[in-house]
Design a protein around this motif. Structure first.
Motif, PDB file in Angstrom:
ATOM      1  N   ARG A 140       0.825  -1.201   0.000  1.00  0.00           N
ATOM      2  CA  ARG A 140       0.000   0.000   0.000  1.00  0.00           C
ATOM      3  C   ARG A 140       0.862   1.255   0.000  1.00  0.00           C
ATOM      4  NH1 ARG A 140      -3.325  -2.968   4.654  1.00  0.00           N
ATOM      5  NH2 ARG A 140      -1.139  -3.428   5.112  1.00  0.00           N
ATOM      6  N   ASP A 141       0.337   2.327  -0.600  1.00  0.00           N
ATOM      7  CA  ASP A 141       1.146   3.533  -0.798  1.00  0.00           C
ATOM      8  C   ASP A 141       1.632   4.137   0.513  1.00  0.00           C
ATOM      9  OD1 ASP A 141      -1.388   4.361  -0.019  1.00  0.00           O
ATOM     10  OD2 ASP A 141      -1.677   5.767  -1.675  1.00  0.00           O
ATOM     11  N   TRP A 142       0.775   4.168   1.528  1.00  0.00           N
ATOM     12  CA  TRP A 142       1.174   4.816   2.773  1.00  0.00           C
ATOM     13  C   TRP A 142       2.245   4.016   3.519  1.00  0.00           C
ATOM     14  CZ3 TRP A 142      -0.120   1.355   6.544  1.00  0.00           C
ATOM     15  CH2 TRP A 142      -1.226   0.519   6.320  1.00  0.00           C
ATOM     16  N   PRO A 167      -8.819   9.109  -1.788  1.00  0.00           N
ATOM     17  CA  PRO A 167      -7.734  10.003  -2.187  1.00  0.00           C
ATOM     18  C   PRO A 167      -6.844  10.378  -1.006  1.00  0.00           C
ATOM     19  CG  PRO A 167      -9.739  11.268  -1.875  1.00  0.00           C
ATOM     20  CD  PRO A 167     -10.110   9.820  -1.672  1.00  0.00           C
ATOM     21  N   HIS A 168      -5.859  11.204  -1.297  1.00  0.00           N
ATOM     22  CA  HIS A 168      -5.031  11.815  -0.266  1.00  0.00           C
ATOM     23  C   HIS A 168      -5.571  13.204   0.038  1.00  0.00           C
ATOM     24  CE1 HIS A 168      -1.242   9.227  -1.368  1.00  0.00           C
ATOM     25  NE2 HIS A 168      -2.270   8.507  -0.946  1.00  0.00           N
ATOM     26  N   ALA A 187      -3.544   9.617   3.731  1.00  0.00           N
ATOM     27  CA  ALA A 187      -4.276   8.756   2.803  1.00  0.00           C
ATOM     28  C   ALA A 187      -5.587   8.349   3.467  1.00  0.00           C
ATOM     29  CB  ALA A 187      -3.438   7.527   2.459  1.00  0.00           C
ATOM     30  N   THR A 203      -0.479  13.729 -10.306  1.00  0.00           N
ATOM     31  CA  THR A 203      -1.677  13.391  -9.532  1.00  0.00           C
ATOM     32  C   THR A 203      -2.655  14.566  -9.604  1.00  0.00           C
ATOM     33  OG1 THR A 203      -0.691  14.223  -7.485  1.00  0.00           O
ATOM     34  CG2 THR A 203      -0.420  11.895  -7.950  1.00  0.00           C
ATOM     35  N   GLU A 220      -5.527  12.852  -6.011  1.00  0.00           N
ATOM     36  CA  GLU A 220      -5.442  11.433  -6.335  1.00  0.00           C
ATOM     37  C   GLU A 220      -4.292  10.791  -5.580  1.00  0.00           C
ATOM     38  OE1 GLU A 220      -6.605  10.420 -10.892  1.00  0.00           O
ATOM     39  OE2 GLU A 220      -4.788  11.579 -10.600  1.00  0.00           O
ATOM     40  N   SER A 221      -4.447   9.533  -5.266  1.00  0.00           N
ATOM     41  CA  SER A 221      -3.312   8.758  -4.779  1.00  0.00           C
ATOM     42  C   SER A 221      -2.386   8.456  -5.951  1.00  0.00           C
ATOM     43  CB  SER A 221      -3.778   7.451  -4.150  1.00  0.00           C
ATOM     44  OG  SER A 221      -2.681   6.563  -3.989  1.00  0.00           O
ATOM     45  N   GLN A 266      -0.846   5.932  -6.402  1.00  0.00           N
ATOM     46  CA  GLN A 266      -1.024   4.514  -6.710  1.00  0.00           C
ATOM     47  C   GLN A 266      -1.938   4.315  -7.916  1.00  0.00           C
ATOM     48  OE1 GLN A 266       0.866   2.552  -4.849  1.00  0.00           O
ATOM     49  NE2 GLN A 266       0.365   0.739  -6.072  1.00  0.00           N
ATOM     50  N   GLU A 267      -2.720   5.345  -8.270  1.00  0.00           N
ATOM     51  CA  GLU A 267      -3.591   5.252  -9.438  1.00  0.00           C
ATOM     52  C   GLU A 267      -2.796   4.990 -10.712  1.00  0.00           C
ATOM     53  OE1 GLU A 267      -6.910   5.443  -9.518  1.00  0.00           O
ATOM     54  OE2 GLU A 267      -7.124   5.769  -7.358  1.00  0.00           O
ATOM     55  N   ARG A 276       3.513  14.933  -7.434  1.00  0.00           N
ATOM     56  CA  ARG A 276       2.355  15.401  -6.673  1.00  0.00           C
ATOM     57  C   ARG A 276       2.666  16.762  -6.044  1.00  0.00           C
ATOM     58  NH1 ARG A 276       2.738  10.923  -1.800  1.00  0.00           N
ATOM     59  NH2 ARG A 276       4.813  11.490  -1.028  1.00  0.00           N
TER      60      ARG A 276
END
Length: 513
Positions: free
Chosen positions: A148-150, A255-256, A250, A301, A320-321, A323-324, A394
């Protein structure tokens, strides 16, 4: 014997109350934290244009600085791109100092009192951050990659690789650092602050789940609610994960969100200006269109929505994250987190990453946009084998846009005003080279030698532009982070000129400027 600084003692006392199980590990981490911050401070003393340093001389056993009051400060030769803590003490005349805060106090420079306190906080918070890490076997430390991104964001424990205030969080108690610092892996409940929509500045789209009839529900960081807004929220969003910037989180499955956090972290107070809210939608659309010119090498992003209740202390931006932009089997990794992997030990990988980053950064600069491409804003898409394939960027709030360069390439000039807009060549190059080369790439390489080798390979096949010539032939710009902290009355960025590792003698004595 080292005498604990006030900040170190205060954190130890608070830790004994709120997390006694970490107390012994905190004490064990203090010497390493002092060395890490002292290394960053020594870099600044060796390379920034500090007015009270009158001469620098490289000697057989290191570097000697002559101060304006006649005293001499001696330490090891300073590699401006080193990220490992290699400075364990420096000598001011005959006295040795291992504590950066005590050294700064003894230097006694103008307007240095606040910076002394920040250095003490940085050491104590860094030791706390390191103490909170889960022990892993050295052989396994870099092999298990997050999904996961976070989780990638939580790997960055030491903060900014070159700022002496890398972990300074004044105004945060130990309990608050443990509750909100990404390196401590918390889940955070954001408050939702209701504001009548007609009293807000709103750009982009604001989701239905953050509305209540005619009111917008603005996400608020709990530290901000307690210390600045002085009021709790009746509703909230649970399970948010703080990212590297601490005030950006996150949201679960979404989204963030960048929240206002009116505290000084490293150099800046992290509120959100009405200026950045007003420009966010225009900037997002413009950057997305410009990224399309990079043949798929860069994604931006998207800013989904931004709102403020006419106050920099009460505002939020939804993005947007990154990760998209990951395909099957790919991972999107913040550049600052690359050092936690085994990838950076490979010269070939470093060269490939530098080539990708410079290709994109120089192309956009030539078109007319200078990215603030430091290790937090810039992310790299890695394929299943770990090869760098694309970039993600970002947070557009601090880029620079040149209308003259855009017009030269027949790119439509967006309706922008204020500090983002400039045609000054030096400003544009400083923005990109200072953040990308002296920041993201240097921090990933970890030394002048490794950075130089990666750059030398990377620049061979890049299209020849005036910007590339400057990059190859002139000193590298970097923000003079310590000078800026000691010059609170001087607005804007101030700069140091670092030895360029592409030049024949990459580490000469740094002239005074």
């Amino acid at each position: 014997m080292h005498r604990p600084s006030t900040a170190e003692a205060e954190v130890a006392a608070e830790l004994a109350d709120v997390r006694p199980g970490l107390a012994a590990r905190y004490q064990a981490e203090l010497p390493g934290a002092r060395a890490a911050v002292l290394t960053r401070l020594w870099r600044a003393l060796a390379h920034e244009p500090l007015p009270w340093i009158t001469a620098r001389e490289i000697t057989g056993d290191g570097l000697t600085l002559r101060l304006s009051d006649g005293r001499r400060l001696h330490g090891p030769r300073a590699d401006p791109y080193a990220t490992a803590a290699y400075v364990t003490e420096v000598r001011l005349e005959k006295a040795a100092y291992a504590d950066p805060a005590r050294l700064m106090f003894e230097l006694g420079v103008a307007r240095g009192t606040g910076f002394v306190a920040e250095l003490g906080h940085s050491v104590a918070s860094l030791a706390l951050s390191r103490a909170g890490q889960q022990p892993v076997a050295a052989s396994d430390a870099s092999k298990e990659w997050p999904v996961r991104d976070w989780e990638w964001e939580q790997r960055v424990v030491d903060g900014h690789p070159y700022h002496p205030g890398c972990r300074s969080r004044p105004g945060f108690s130990v309990a608050e650092q443990l509750a909100y610092g990404p390196e401590h892996r918390p889940q955070v409940e954001l408050g939702l602050w209701p504001v009548p929509a007609d009293e807000c500045l709103l750009t982009g789209d604001w989701p239905d789940e953050l509305r209540d009839g005619e009111q917008l529900l603005i996400p608020v960081h709990p530290w901000q609610a307690a210390h600045v807004l002085k009021r709790g929220c009746e509703r909230g969003i649970g399970g948010a994960r703080p990212l590297m910037s601490l005030r950006t989180l996150a949201l679960p499955g979404g989204p963030h969100v960048k929240t206002a956090l009116s505290a000084r972290l490293t150099s800046s107070v992290r509120d959100i200006s009405g200026y950045s809210i007003a420009l966010s939608a225009t900037l997002s659309a413009f950057a997305e269109a410009l990224a399309a010119r990079t043949d798929g090498l860069l994604h931006i992003t998207r800013t989904l929505g931004a709102a403020t209740a006419d106050s920099p202390d009460l505002a939020a931006v939804l993005r947007e994250s990154p990760q998209e932009y990951a395909g099957p089997g790919e991972r999107v990794v913040p550049v600052a987190a690359l050092a936690t992997t085994e990838l950076t030990s490979s010269p070939a990988w470093l060269a490939a990453f530098a080539r990708l980053a410079l290709t994109v950064g120089l192309q956009l600069l030539d078109l007319g946009v200078a990215l603030e491409a430091h290790g937090q804003n810039l992310l790299v898409v890695l394929d299943a084998e770990g090869a760098p394939r694309r970039l993600v960027y970002r947070d557009l709030a601090d880029i620079r846009v040149s209308p003259a360069r855009l017009a030269r390439h027949r790119v439509p000039v967006p309706e922008l005003t204020g500090r983002i807009v400039t045609d000054d060549e030096t400003t544009l190059r400083r923005k990109l080279f200072g953040s990308l080369v002296a920041g993201a790439l240097a921090g990933t390489a970890g030394s002048a030698a490794a950075l130089g080798a990666a750059l030398e390979t990377a620049v061979r096949d890049l299209p020849g532009t005036a910007d590339l010539t400057v990059l190859r032939e002139e000193p590298l710009p970097a923000k003079a982070l310590t000078l800026m902290r000691l010059s609170p009355r001087t607005p804007g960025d101030q700069w140091a000129r670092l030895p360029n590792p592409l030049l024949p003698d990459p580490l000469p004595p740094n002239p005074l400027r």
